[in-house]
Structure formats: structure tokens, C-alpha cells
Design an enzyme around this catalytic site. Structure first.
Site, PDB file in Angstrom:
ATOM      1  N   PRO A 139       0.826  -1.218   0.000  1.00  0.00           N
ATOM      2  CA  PRO A 139       0.000   0.000   0.000  1.00  0.00           C
ATOM      3  C   PRO A 139       0.856   1.262   0.000  1.00  0.00           C
ATOM      4  O   PRO A 139       1.794   1.395   0.790  1.00  0.00           O
ATOM      5  CB  PRO A 139      -0.813  -0.128   1.296  1.00  0.00           C
ATOM      6  CG  PRO A 139      -0.916  -1.600   1.519  1.00  0.00           C
ATOM      7  CD  PRO A 139       0.398  -2.164   1.055  1.00  0.00           C
ATOM      8  N   CYS A 140       0.512   2.176  -0.903  1.00  0.00           N
ATOM      9  CA  CYS A 140       1.336   3.379  -1.057  1.00  0.00           C
ATOM     10  C   CYS A 140       0.858   4.541  -0.193  1.00  0.00           C
ATOM     11  O   CYS A 140       1.589   5.519   0.006  1.00  0.00           O
ATOM     12  CB  CYS A 140       1.366   3.806  -2.523  1.00  0.00           C
ATOM     13  SG  CYS A 140      -0.252   4.273  -3.192  1.00  0.00           S
TER      14      CYS A 140
END
EC number: 2.1.1.37
Length: 349
Positions: free
Chosen positions: A83-84
Site C-alpha cells: 500500500p502506497c
């Protein structure tokens, strides 16, 4: 390439399958994928039914279970697109985000699976988190891996009709050839455009579309439509709005002498340029420059998916909001396809 000897990949944090689609187009066989999102799971198996999907928290997913799927074969590539959001400059939260450490699960998988290469893709902010980067590098070096320095690439350079800055890091076993970033496929001046990508689509009806469930126009409010009619085609912005149509929140900031905020809100895409970075709000004109170049509407979900270089036949599960979330969070298919060739054994590229 003989598919019976295709290189093997595993896709961690796979989302709706953009990475897997790109790997398959590049010639890889993807044997396993992991993601804890149930909507992404439904989309993924619609398009990749032959891949073993682990729909669970990465921290509770057994690396040994994936190793069994290899049946004694070597793993060529492990892809890690954690997840960014924790690393994004758009994330203004000051609260601790436990997702920041999910990328470190790759160390556990590398210890068991021993991939030839590990490919990390994330937002540029990842490289600025020294704690995570130092832990990742130290853990993988103890396993015999060499890491490249973080490199920021623009997806537009790799056949994606969209500005999208991404941070690329590769870990490789010492015995294999080091990773060399492929040169741009579509450098500045030769980029794939919005026009080339969506101009040939049929008109999008308002509401339901029985021929393509993703290609429909949102039902905009009368005020939103009035604003759009005042914004010039092919790249116009909200700066063209008459005073009576300026949003109250923007007017308040401007009256206070604040600089322009969210200038792309209500903005139109340009036909002969790339699109802006697509986010989870990519079909909402109040979230960015997501208005169609000449139609008085936001781009459709199908147009957004094509700008992320998903095939026209790619299917999505979920509500319109859930589909927009999947598209906005995806890794562009063509970015993966054009970078993945660097991991193919010589003679197979």
C-alpha cells in the site's frame, strides 16, 4: 516463448490484478497472488482464474503454502506493491499508520521462496522513509540480496497515457545479472495520449450501459453541468468560471489571499497529452482534472481503466466507487509489461 518454460512470478499486494496482467503480457506465469481486499479478489479471479489467490492479510499468509505451488521449481520474480498511502505526499494524517511496515513482509517471503529478483513498486515517498528503507535493505542483504538504489520513473515513459511517478527498487540474488532499468519506450515527445486511448469509444450513456457496464456517464448535478459548460474544451480549468459559479470554498481561500488550491478540480484532460495521475477519485470532477476533454462529464470507469492500460476486455467487480478505488490504486499494466522484460532470462526477452 514456450509457455511451458515461462518464468514464474508471485504477486504480493496484487489488488485487482494490474501487475499480474502486465507480467502475463511480458511472458511470465503468475502462480500465486495475495491481497486482503475481498472486492479486489472478485475482480482478480474474474480475469486470472488460473492463479492461486490468497485472500487474507499478508501477515497471516504462509510463505510455505506458496512454496508448495512451485513444485520444486525456482521462483524468478517476486513483486511487492505494498500500500502506497502511508508514503504518499497526499496523506496528511499525523496518526501512525501500521501499513507503513507491510512492505517488510517481503523479507519473510524472500527467506522461504528465494526468488531470483524482487521488484518493489511504490510512490516516491517510500525512498524518504529511512527506517523502512534501512530495515528492508538490511534484512534482504542478510539473505544474500543486492538492492538497487531507488529510482523514480514516470509511467508515461513506458507506454502509459498518464503522468504517474513511481519509485522502483529491485533486489537480486548475487549470482544473477543485476537489474538494469529498461530505457523509456515512449519518451517525452512520443507519449501515448488521451486521444489515442479513449477517443474511439462510443458515447457513454447516462446511467446503465448494457454493452459495457463500466462505460457510463455519472449523473452530474445541474450546477456541476453548468460549471463544465463554462470550461473550455481540451484542457480548460476552473479558473475560467464566472464569479457566480466559483465554489464557495475556493472563493473563501482566494478572498483570504491564499494561493490557488486544487487548481485541477473541474479541469478537463487534454486530448493530445497524457492524463493526470489517476487516483481513487478518478471519475469525480471534484477530485481533480478528471473531466472529459470535450464532453460535459467526468471520464467513465472504462476510460479510467484504459488510461491505466487495462485491456478493454478487463472485467471489474463491485460498485462504481469500489471499481474507481481498484482502478486508481492499480499499477498501470503497461508499466509492468515494459519493465518486466528486464527480469526475463536471456534469450526470452
Amino acid at each position: 516463448m514456450d509457455k511451458s518454460f515461462a518464468p514464474i512470478a508471485v504477486d504480493l499486494f496484487c489488488g485487482c490484478g494490474g501487475v499480474t496482467e502486465g507480467l502475463k503480457q511480458a511472458g511470465f506465469t503468475v502462480i500465486a497472488a495475495v491481497d486482503n481486499n475481498s472486492i479486489c479478489y472478485k475482480t482478480y479471479i474474474l480475469n486470472h482464474p488460473n492463479v492461486t489467490f490468497f485472500n487474507k492479510d499478508i501477515r497471516k499468509t504462509s510463505a510455505q503454502s506458496i512454496k508448495k505451488l512451485l513444485c520444486g521449481q525456482k521462483l524468478d520474480l517476486l513483486v511487492v506493491c505494498a500500500p502506497c498511502q502511508p508514503f504518499s505526499r497526499l496523506n496528511k494524517s499525523v496518526k501512525p499508520d501500521e501499513r507503513v511496515y507491510l512492505i517488510l513482509q517481503s523479507i519473510r517471503f524472500a527467506r522461504v521462496l528465494r526468488p531470483q529478483y524482487i521488484f518493489f513498486e511504490n510512490v516516491p515517498g517510500l525512498s524518504k522513509n529511512n527506517i523502512v528503507m534501512d530495515t528492508l535493505k538490511g534484512g534482504l542483504e542478510k539473505l544474500g540480496y543486492v538492492l538497487t538504489s531507488p529510482v523514480v520513473v514516470d509511467a508515461a515513459d513506458y507506454e502509459v497515457p498518464q503522468r504517474r511517478a513511481r519509485c522502483i527498487i529491485v533486489a537480486s540474488q548475487k549470482k544473477v545479472d543485476p537489474f538494469i532499468l529498461p530505457p523509456p519506450v515512449t519518451p517525452n515527445g512520443n507519449r501515448k495520449t488521451v486521444r489515442q486511448t479513449i477517443a474511439d469509444l462510443p458515447e457513454a450513456p447516462i446511467g446503465e450501459n448494457f454493452e459495457d457496464p463500466l462505460h457510463f456517464s455519472r449523473k452530474h448535478s445541474s450546477k456541476a453541468l453548468e460549471r463544465l459548460r463554462h470550461i473550455s474544451h481540451d484542457g480548460g480549468s476552473r479558473n475560467e468560471l464566472p464569479a457566480s459559479l466559483v465554489l464557495a470554498c475556493h472563493k473563501k481561500l482566494e478572498d483570504a489571499g491564499e494561493p490557488k488550491h486544487y487548481c485541477d478540480v473541474y479541469g478537463r484532460m487534454r486530448w493530445d497529452s497524457v492524463s493526470p495521475t489517476l487516483t481513487t477519485g478518478c471519475t469525480d470532477i471534484t477530485k481533480g482534472r478528471y473531466a472529459h476533454p470535450c464532453k460535459d462529464r467526468a471520464i467513465t470507469l472504462r476510460e479510467a481503466a484504459l488510461l491505466q492500460t487495462f485491456p478493454l476486455t478487463y472485467k471489474f467487480s463491485g460498485t462504481p466507487g469500489e471499481v474507481a478505488m481498484q482502478i486508481g490504486n492499480a499499477v498501470p499494466v503497461n508499466l509492468v509489461k515494459n519493465l518486466a522484460g528486464a527480469f526475463l532470462p536471456k534469450g526470452e526477452k
